[in-house]
Design a protein around this motif. Sequence first.
Motif, PDB file in Angstrom:
ATOM      1  N   GLU A 199      32.254 -28.340  11.518  1.00 19.32           N
ATOM      2  CA  GLU A 199      30.912 -27.860  11.917  1.00 19.32           C
ATOM      3  C   GLU A 199      30.157 -28.932  12.698  1.00 19.32           C
ATOM      4  OE1 GLU A 199      28.908 -26.406   8.456  1.00 19.32           O
ATOM      5  OE2 GLU A 199      30.454 -24.866   8.160  1.00 19.32           O
ATOM      6  N   THR A 236      37.362 -20.317  12.042  1.00 24.28           N
ATOM      7  CA  THR A 236      36.909 -18.936  11.824  1.00 24.28           C
ATOM      8  C   THR A 236      36.002 -18.478  12.964  1.00 24.28           C
ATOM      9  OG1 THR A 236      34.948 -19.688  10.653  1.00 24.28           O
ATOM     10  CG2 THR A 236      36.925 -19.272   9.309  1.00 24.28           C
ATOM     11  N   LYS A 237      35.780 -17.170  13.025  1.00 26.49           N
ATOM     12  CA  LYS A 237      34.830 -16.608  14.005  1.00 26.49           C
ATOM     13  C   LYS A 237      33.426 -17.141  13.720  1.00 26.49           C
ATOM     14  CE  LYS A 237      36.487 -13.406  16.965  1.00 26.49           C
ATOM     15  NZ  LYS A 237      36.857 -12.011  16.780  1.00 26.49           N
ATOM     16  N   LYS A 238      33.121 -17.277  12.439  1.00 27.80           N
ATOM     17  CA  LYS A 238      31.786 -17.786  12.073  1.00 27.80           C
ATOM     18  C   LYS A 238      31.596 -19.194  12.632  1.00 27.80           C
ATOM     19  CE  LYS A 238      28.919 -18.369   7.935  1.00 27.80           C
ATOM     20  NZ  LYS A 238      29.074 -19.639   7.281  1.00 27.80           N
ATOM     21  N   LEU A 239      32.649 -20.002  12.587  1.00 28.72           N
ATOM     22  CA  LEU A 239      32.560 -21.384  13.069  1.00 28.72           C
ATOM     23  C   LEU A 239      32.378 -21.429  14.586  1.00 28.72           C
ATOM     24  CD1 LEU A 239      33.115 -24.554  12.391  1.00 28.72           C
ATOM     25  CD2 LEU A 239      35.333 -24.052  13.430  1.00 28.72           C
ATOM     26  N   GLY A 241      31.703 -18.917  16.718  1.00 33.10           N
ATOM     27  CA  GLY A 241      30.671 -18.028  17.270  1.00 33.10           C
ATOM     28  C   GLY A 241      31.086 -17.497  18.624  1.00 33.10           C
ATOM     29  N   ASP A 242      30.159 -17.507  19.591  1.00 37.61           N
ATOM     30  CA  ASP A 242      30.519 -17.008  20.928  1.00 37.61           C
ATOM     31  C   ASP A 242      30.773 -18.157  21.907  1.00 37.61           C
ATOM     32  OD1 ASP A 242      28.001 -17.933  21.262  1.00 37.61           O
ATOM     33  OD2 ASP A 242      27.100 -16.011  21.853  1.00 37.61           O
TER      34      ASP A 242
END
Length: 292
Positions: A199, A236-239, A241-242
């Motif tokens: 992160e 992850t997608k959460k990590l 993002g876009d």
Amino acid sequence: MVRHLTDTKDFSKEEIEELFEKAKEFLDEKSRDLLKSKLVINIFFENSTRTRSSFEVAAKRLGAEVVSLDVATSSSTKGETLYDTAANLDMMGPDAIVVRHKNAGVPKILSKYVKSSIVNGGDGAYAHPTQALLDLFTLKQAFGNVSGKTVAIVGDIKNSRVANSNIELLPRFGIKLILVAPPHFLPNYPEIETSNSLEEIVDRVDGIMSLRTQTERHKEAIYGSLSDYSVNYKVTKKLIGDRDIKILHPGPVHRNIDIADDVLDDERSLVLDQVKNGVAVRMAVLDKLING
Ligand code: CP
């Protein structure tokens, strides 16, 4: 002079650029006769899906004959030394021998005793030069100019020959590396930035190269389960993002430990492109080593 590829330092930057121009042509997956009447022998003392079959496909696509020794049923199980195995196979007149071994340094040692080109298919935690070459090729394909890009190498870096080869190769092409891992998986490279947190660095990277936890190289179990490790180091997608971050992994992937399923399926994942590119890059490597 017989040339070998035992680590990425065996090729200069200029040679690698030339190699990649050839590899681009080989992406058409057409058969050629550049290695007609040549012989390539694979000896893999460690398991492999990608590297062994990729070398086999690469050699066959160039018209070579290929013999892949089944080590499990070979005379090495009767006590024959590695040196004798290689020396005997060398007397059959191969043009190249691709070798994978759990001990670092084996390809380099063999290269001093055989007449054919030795290609390192991975030795211990030391080097996996064709993997790093195909990783760089894939990054160049994605970014065009890679100089100035930042790539995080994430995972069990200390035990990874893929990481070790990429740490030698990528900075030569102007790529900044950040090594991301829990403290016990971080090697000692004082000149390279490190972090214990994905992160913390995600906003600064153009690519993430995730690595498998190499439990077979751990002297004792470090985590109760790989899920414990994945809490902090899974991509992850959460990590992501876009963010436009390219995702790489040399394989074999521990799904939902190293990378989440939906990230592997995402268009930012280059994991299968790496496999396709691997054949083309290995074709270029075999052509260069055997034909000069
Ligand atoms: N990337 C890689 O070395 O995969 P294999 O172990 O399947 O050859």
